[in-house]
Design a protein around this motif. Structure first.
Motif, PDB file in Angstrom:
ATOM      1  N   ARG A  78       4.375  -4.017   2.800  1.00  0.00           N
ATOM      2  CA  ARG A  78       3.115  -4.498   3.826  1.00  0.00           C
ATOM      3  C   ARG A  78       2.973  -6.081   3.793  1.00  0.00           C
ATOM      4  O   ARG A  78       2.958  -6.484   4.941  1.00  0.00           O
ATOM      5  CB  ARG A  78       1.986  -3.859   3.688  1.00  0.00           C
ATOM      6  CG  ARG A  78       0.719  -4.033   4.466  1.00  0.00           C
ATOM      7  CD  ARG A  78      -0.366  -3.313   4.470  1.00  0.00           C
ATOM      8  NE  ARG A  78      -0.367  -2.154   4.031  1.00  0.00           N
ATOM      9  CZ  ARG A  78      -0.932  -1.510   2.820  1.00  0.00           C
ATOM     10  NH1 ARG A  78      -2.004  -2.117   2.300  1.00  0.00           N
ATOM     11  NH2 ARG A  78      -0.883  -0.327   2.570  1.00  0.00           N
TER      12      ARG A  78
ATOM     13  N   ARG B  53       4.429  -0.137  -1.860  1.00  0.00           N
ATOM     14  CA  ARG B  53       3.732  -0.273  -0.551  1.00  0.00           C
ATOM     15  C   ARG B  53       3.137  -1.616  -0.019  1.00  0.00           C
ATOM     16  O   ARG B  53       3.350  -1.935   0.940  1.00  0.00           O
ATOM     17  CB  ARG B  53       2.596   1.043  -0.344  1.00  0.00           C
ATOM     18  CG  ARG B  53       2.008   1.275   0.965  1.00  0.00           C
ATOM     19  CD  ARG B  53       1.108   2.332   0.991  1.00  0.00           C
ATOM     20  NE  ARG B  53       1.917   3.631   0.926  1.00  0.00           N
ATOM     21  CZ  ARG B  53       1.623   4.532  -0.097  1.00  0.00           C
ATOM     22  NH1 ARG B  53       0.943   4.339  -0.989  1.00  0.00           N
ATOM     23  NH2 ARG B  53       2.436   5.742  -0.218  1.00  0.00           N
ATOM     24  N   LYS B  54       2.299  -1.965  -1.091  1.00  0.00           N
ATOM     25  CA  LYS B  54       1.524  -3.291  -0.713  1.00  0.00           C
ATOM     26  C   LYS B  54       2.717  -4.390  -0.468  1.00  0.00           C
ATOM     27  O   LYS B  54       2.461  -5.337   0.230  1.00  0.00           O
ATOM     28  CB  LYS B  54       0.596  -3.533  -1.899  1.00  0.00           C
ATOM     29  CG  LYS B  54      -0.661  -2.696  -1.866  1.00  0.00           C
ATOM     30  CD  LYS B  54      -1.484  -2.936  -3.118  1.00  0.00           C
ATOM     31  CE  LYS B  54      -2.683  -2.040  -3.176  1.00  0.00           C
ATOM     32  NZ  LYS B  54      -3.398  -2.287  -4.287  1.00  0.00           N
TER      33      LYS B  54
ATOM     34  N   ARG C  15       4.430   3.501  -6.694  1.00  0.00           N
ATOM     35  CA  ARG C  15       4.526   3.634  -5.380  1.00  0.00           C
ATOM     36  C   ARG C  15       3.751   2.753  -4.527  1.00  0.00           C
ATOM     37  O   ARG C  15       3.810   1.920  -3.400  1.00  0.00           O
ATOM     38  CB  ARG C  15       4.456   5.113  -5.054  1.00  0.00           C
ATOM     39  CG  ARG C  15       4.484   5.508  -3.422  1.00  0.00           C
ATOM     40  CD  ARG C  15       4.645   6.878  -3.356  1.00  0.00           C
ATOM     41  NE  ARG C  15       4.653   7.434  -2.047  1.00  0.00           N
ATOM     42  CZ  ARG C  15       5.650   7.439  -1.315  1.00  0.00           C
ATOM     43  NH1 ARG C  15       7.060   7.090  -2.072  1.00  0.00           N
ATOM     44  NH2 ARG C  15       5.785   7.858  -0.096  1.00  0.00           N
ATOM     45  N   ASN C  16       2.423   2.583  -4.863  1.00  0.00           N
ATOM     46  CA  ASN C  16       1.463   1.857  -4.181  1.00  0.00           C
ATOM     47  C   ASN C  16       1.672   0.247  -4.166  1.00  0.00           C
ATOM     48  O   ASN C  16       1.457  -0.451  -3.155  1.00  0.00           O
ATOM     49  CB  ASN C  16      -0.240   2.009  -4.649  1.00  0.00           C
ATOM     50  CG  ASN C  16      -1.156   1.669  -3.750  1.00  0.00           C
ATOM     51  OD1 ASN C  16      -1.155   2.031  -2.591  1.00  0.00           O
ATOM     52  ND2 ASN C  16      -2.200   1.127  -4.259  1.00  0.00           N
TER      53      ASN C  16
ATOM     54  N   ARG D  21       6.386   8.425   9.832  1.00  0.00           N
ATOM     55  CA  ARG D  21       6.812   7.763   8.827  1.00  0.00           C
ATOM     56  C   ARG D  21       7.258   6.301   8.991  1.00  0.00           C
ATOM     57  O   ARG D  21       7.904   6.061  10.028  1.00  0.00           O
ATOM     58  CB  ARG D  21       8.132   8.405   8.152  1.00  0.00           C
ATOM     59  CG  ARG D  21       7.712  10.100   7.714  1.00  0.00           C
ATOM     60  CD  ARG D  21       8.890  10.460   6.860  1.00  0.00           C
ATOM     61  NE  ARG D  21       8.986   9.589   5.741  1.00  0.00           N
ATOM     62  CZ  ARG D  21      10.021   9.915   4.967  1.00  0.00           C
ATOM     63  NH1 ARG D  21      10.968  10.864   4.880  1.00  0.00           N
ATOM     64  NH2 ARG D  21      10.090   9.101   3.715  1.00  0.00           N
ATOM     65  N   ARG D  22       6.849   5.445   8.114  1.00  0.00           N
ATOM     66  CA  ARG D  22       6.896   3.923   8.375  1.00  0.00           C
ATOM     67  C   ARG D  22       8.320   3.465   7.455  1.00  0.00           C
ATOM     68  O   ARG D  22       8.483   3.903   6.384  1.00  0.00           O
ATOM     69  CB  ARG D  22       5.784   3.156   7.759  1.00  0.00           C
ATOM     70  CG  ARG D  22       6.154   1.559   7.844  1.00  0.00           C
ATOM     71  CD  ARG D  22       4.878   0.958   8.160  1.00  0.00           C
ATOM     72  NE  ARG D  22       4.337   1.129   9.502  1.00  0.00           N
ATOM     73  CZ  ARG D  22       3.274   0.655   9.859  1.00  0.00           C
ATOM     74  NH1 ARG D  22       2.643  -0.510   9.491  1.00  0.00           N
ATOM     75  NH2 ARG D  22       2.928   0.569  10.968  1.00  0.00           N
TER      76      ARG D  22
ATOM     77  N   THR E 107      12.461   2.597   2.817  1.00  0.00           N
ATOM     78  CA  THR E 107      10.914   3.484   2.649  1.00  0.00           C
ATOM     79  C   THR E 107      10.108   2.891   1.475  1.00  0.00           C
ATOM     80  O   THR E 107      10.827   2.256   0.559  1.00  0.00           O
ATOM     81  CB  THR E 107      11.263   4.665   2.650  1.00  0.00           C
ATOM     82  OG1 THR E 107      12.176   5.109   1.323  1.00  0.00           O
ATOM     83  CG2 THR E 107      12.162   5.672   3.823  1.00  0.00           C
ATOM     84  N   THR E 108       8.944   3.435   1.504  1.00  0.00           N
ATOM     85  CA  THR E 108       8.255   3.172   0.114  1.00  0.00           C
ATOM     86  C   THR E 108       8.958   3.522  -0.968  1.00  0.00           C
ATOM     87  O   THR E 108       8.951   2.972  -2.053  1.00  0.00           O
ATOM     88  CB  THR E 108       6.682   3.407   0.455  1.00  0.00           C
ATOM     89  OG1 THR E 108       6.256   2.973   1.345  1.00  0.00           O
ATOM     90  CG2 THR E 108       6.148   3.083  -0.879  1.00  0.00           C
TER      91      THR E 108
END
Length: 74
Positions: A48, A44-45, A40-41, A64-65, A23-24
């Protein structure tokens, strides 16, 4: 010569060592153990980007990814 490992490459290696989906939050926890600054961001990037390159496979469950290593990249 200094180690030229990028944050993204390090994260991919760490994910490949994990036994379950990432998970992130888990990616941010993994990156928090390094000298790279990570929020966190950022995690996430990075997830991705690894997914867009075909190195991770995103899976959406109940909104949820999570990410899994792509086949052949484990």
């Amino acid at each position: 010569m200094p180690d030229q490992t990028t944050r993204r490459a390090w994260l991919l290696t760490a994910i490949q060592r994990e036994s379950g989906p990432i998970t992130t939050q888990r990616a941010a926890q993994l990156l928090a153990t390094t000298t790279w600054s990570c929020h966190r961001n950022t995690a996430r990037k990075e997830l991705r980007s690894l997914s867009q390159r075909g190195l991770l496979r995103p899976v959406d469950v109940d909104g949820r990814r999570t990410y899994h290593p792509a086949r052949g990249h484990r």
